[in-house]
Scaffold this motif. Structure first.
Motif, PDB file in Angstrom:
ATOM      1  N   GLN A   3       0.834  -1.194   0.000  1.00  0.00           N
ATOM      2  CA  GLN A   3       0.000   0.000   0.000  1.00  0.00           C
ATOM      3  C   GLN A   3       0.874   1.251   0.000  1.00  0.00           C
ATOM      4  OE1 GLN A   3      -3.569   2.226   2.609  1.00  0.00           O
ATOM      5  NE2 GLN A   3      -2.592   0.391   3.400  1.00  0.00           N
ATOM      6  N   ALA A 215     -13.752  -3.586  -1.377  1.00  0.00           N
ATOM      7  CA  ALA A 215     -13.225  -4.946  -1.238  1.00  0.00           C
ATOM      8  C   ALA A 215     -13.206  -5.658  -2.587  1.00  0.00           C
ATOM      9  CB  ALA A 215     -14.061  -5.728  -0.228  1.00  0.00           C
ATOM     10  N   THR A 232      -3.568   4.601  -1.890  1.00  0.00           N
ATOM     11  CA  THR A 232      -4.749   5.099  -1.195  1.00  0.00           C
ATOM     12  C   THR A 232      -4.828   6.611  -1.359  1.00  0.00           C
ATOM     13  OG1 THR A 232      -4.800   3.292   0.394  1.00  0.00           O
ATOM     14  CG2 THR A 232      -5.723   5.401   1.109  1.00  0.00           C
ATOM     15  N   THR A 295      -7.141   6.126   9.650  1.00  0.00           N
ATOM     16  CA  THR A 295      -8.137   5.049   9.703  1.00  0.00           C
ATOM     17  C   THR A 295      -8.356   4.435   8.317  1.00  0.00           C
ATOM     18  OG1 THR A 295     -10.007   6.588   9.433  1.00  0.00           O
ATOM     19  CG2 THR A 295      -9.294   6.083  11.689  1.00  0.00           C
ATOM     20  N   SER A 296      -8.263   5.243   7.271  1.00  0.00           N
ATOM     21  CA  SER A 296      -8.444   4.723   5.913  1.00  0.00           C
ATOM     22  C   SER A 296      -7.281   3.828   5.509  1.00  0.00           C
ATOM     23  CB  SER A 296      -8.618   5.879   4.926  1.00  0.00           C
ATOM     24  OG  SER A 296      -9.785   6.622   5.225  1.00  0.00           O
ATOM     25  N   ALA A 298      -5.539   2.062   7.567  1.00  0.00           N
ATOM     26  CA  ALA A 298      -5.764   0.824   8.313  1.00  0.00           C
ATOM     27  C   ALA A 298      -6.851  -0.027   7.641  1.00  0.00           C
ATOM     28  CB  ALA A 298      -6.152   1.140   9.758  1.00  0.00           C
ATOM     29  N   TYR A 299      -7.893   0.619   7.134  1.00  0.00           N
ATOM     30  CA  TYR A 299      -8.971  -0.084   6.437  1.00  0.00           C
ATOM     31  C   TYR A 299      -8.420  -0.793   5.194  1.00  0.00           C
ATOM     32  CZ  TYR A 299     -13.698  -0.671   4.469  1.00  0.00           C
ATOM     33  OH  TYR A 299     -14.879  -1.168   3.968  1.00  0.00           O
ATOM     34  N   ARG A 301      -5.327  -1.626   4.681  1.00  0.00           N
ATOM     35  CA  ARG A 301      -4.404  -2.677   5.094  1.00  0.00           C
ATOM     36  C   ARG A 301      -5.170  -3.974   5.375  1.00  0.00           C
ATOM     37  NH1 ARG A 301      -1.433   0.108   8.610  1.00  0.00           N
ATOM     38  NH2 ARG A 301       0.264   0.435   7.131  1.00  0.00           N
ATOM     39  N   ASP A 302      -6.331  -3.834   6.010  1.00  0.00           N
ATOM     40  CA  ASP A 302      -7.153  -5.027   6.276  1.00  0.00           C
ATOM     41  C   ASP A 302      -7.622  -5.665   4.966  1.00  0.00           C
ATOM     42  OD1 ASP A 302      -6.877  -4.742   8.995  1.00  0.00           O
ATOM     43  OD2 ASP A 302      -8.811  -3.736   9.289  1.00  0.00           O
ATOM     44  N   LEU A 303      -8.014  -4.848   3.981  1.00  0.00           N
ATOM     45  CA  LEU A 303      -8.449  -5.395   2.696  1.00  0.00           C
ATOM     46  C   LEU A 303      -7.319  -6.122   1.981  1.00  0.00           C
ATOM     47  CD1 LEU A 303     -10.715  -2.588   1.179  1.00  0.00           C
ATOM     48  CD2 LEU A 303     -11.419  -4.625   2.427  1.00  0.00           C
ATOM     49  N   SER A 305      -4.696  -7.573   3.392  1.00  0.00           N
ATOM     50  CA  SER A 305      -4.082  -8.666   4.166  1.00  0.00           C
ATOM     51  C   SER A 305      -4.704 -10.009   3.821  1.00  0.00           C
ATOM     52  CB  SER A 305      -4.203  -8.386   5.660  1.00  0.00           C
ATOM     53  OG  SER A 305      -5.557  -8.392   6.053  1.00  0.00           O
TER      54      SER A 305
END
Length: 305
Positions: A3, A215, A232, A295-296, A298-299, A301-303, A305
């Motif tokens: 990212q 997603a 991002t 926060t975005s 982090a969001y 990063r979750d997508l 991972s």
């Protein structure tokens, strides 16, 4: 898939709060990101905050030391400008130059852009730096593909922006599929439509508060042949006025406007006229904007991972 971050995510901080490129690099490094796209469209090269070769080389060296790859965001199709931008990118050590057509798509516009970009494509090929054309609220993804195919250069590809298809009432997921074979960099963002009387705005939001199918888009782009990272771009504080409804629009929640939210620190909507809106922040909104970037990221990063 890594990212990175587009510098527009902090546009309020360099436009209104004096953020330097070094502070921006620190933010990117603190979030553990792999890349930074630097917008140079403005005074003192905008987010780059400097204009000399010495400055470009210093910034590039610092980014390399931090393990941060660089991209440059420019605009337009003028060959002389794009060759100057190429030299700036060389001095930075950037891997990609983003550009835009800046005119509504038509046969004449696309052919004129193709003619101009063919003139600089060999220089980009020789440099090893990609030239990427964005679907920038002027061209649809199909028009960007048409333009790339007319240029027919291995150095010329696309920028996929997940929000810029909205004023065309296109499906961002379908646009991602169209551009996937050509995309060299991205602006992954979230937006929502906000109704305000007779006006509808496409409003940038923190990730997860909008209605772009992020997603699904990430899954499409994860296997794009020319991508190693997704960039991002957090667009809190930005809005574009939607045109009149066409005869047909995609059947998706994205095109169902909500009422104006009350808390402008979460979702901001313009109150003035014009086709675009930019928040002029106070300290409270600046702090909110910085939190939304974190926060975005982090969001995303979750997508990823």
């Amino acid at each position: 898939m890594n990212q990175g971050l587009d510098s527009f995510s902090y546009y309020m901080h360099w436009r209104y709060a004096g953020q330097t490129i070094d502070r921006l690099l620190d933010r990117v490094g603190d979030m553990g990101l792999a890349a930074l796209q630097i917008n140079i469209n403005g005074p003192r090269h905008r987010a780059l905050t400097g204009t000399t070769s010495e400055h470009f080389r210093r910034v590039g060296a610092r980014a390399r030391d931090m393990g941060i790859a660089l991209e440059v965001a420019s605009g337009g199709t003028d060959p002389s400008k794009l060759l100057l931008v190429l030299e700036l990118a060389r001095q930075l050590g950037a891997e990609v130059v983003r550009t835009t057509v800046d005119e509504p798509g038509s046969e004449q516009v696309i052919e004129r852009a193709a003619t101009a970009l063919r003139q600089v494509a060999p220089e980009y090929e020789e440099s090893g730096i990609d030239l990427a054309i964005e679907n920038h609220e002027d061209l649809t993804a199909a028009e960007v593909v048409d333009l790339i195919q007319r240029i027919d250069s291995p150095a010329v590809g696309a920028v996929y922006d997940s929000g810029n298809s909205i004023p065309f009432y296109q499906d961002p997921l379908e646009e991602a599929r169209l551009l996937k074979p050509y995309v060299r960099t991205t602006h992954i963002k979230d937006h929502i439509l906000v109704g305000d009387g007779d006006v509808v705005w496409s409003v940038g939001t923190p990730f997860g508060l909008g209605r772009i199918p992020l997603a699904e888009i990430v899954e499409v782009l994860r296997t794009a042949p020319h991508l190693t990272r997704l960039m991002t771009q957090v667009c809190y504080g930005y809005a574009v006025r939607m045109p009149s409804l066409p005869a047909e629009i995609p059947s998706m929640a994205l095109y169902e406007p909500i009422a104006r939210p009350a808390d402008t620190r979460v979702i901001w909507t313009p109150s003035a006229g014009g086709n675009h809106g930019y928040l002029q922040p106070d300290d409270e909104h600046l702090d909110a904007a910085a939190r939304h970037v974190e926060t975005s990221v982090a969001y995303m990063r979750d997508l990823l991972s």
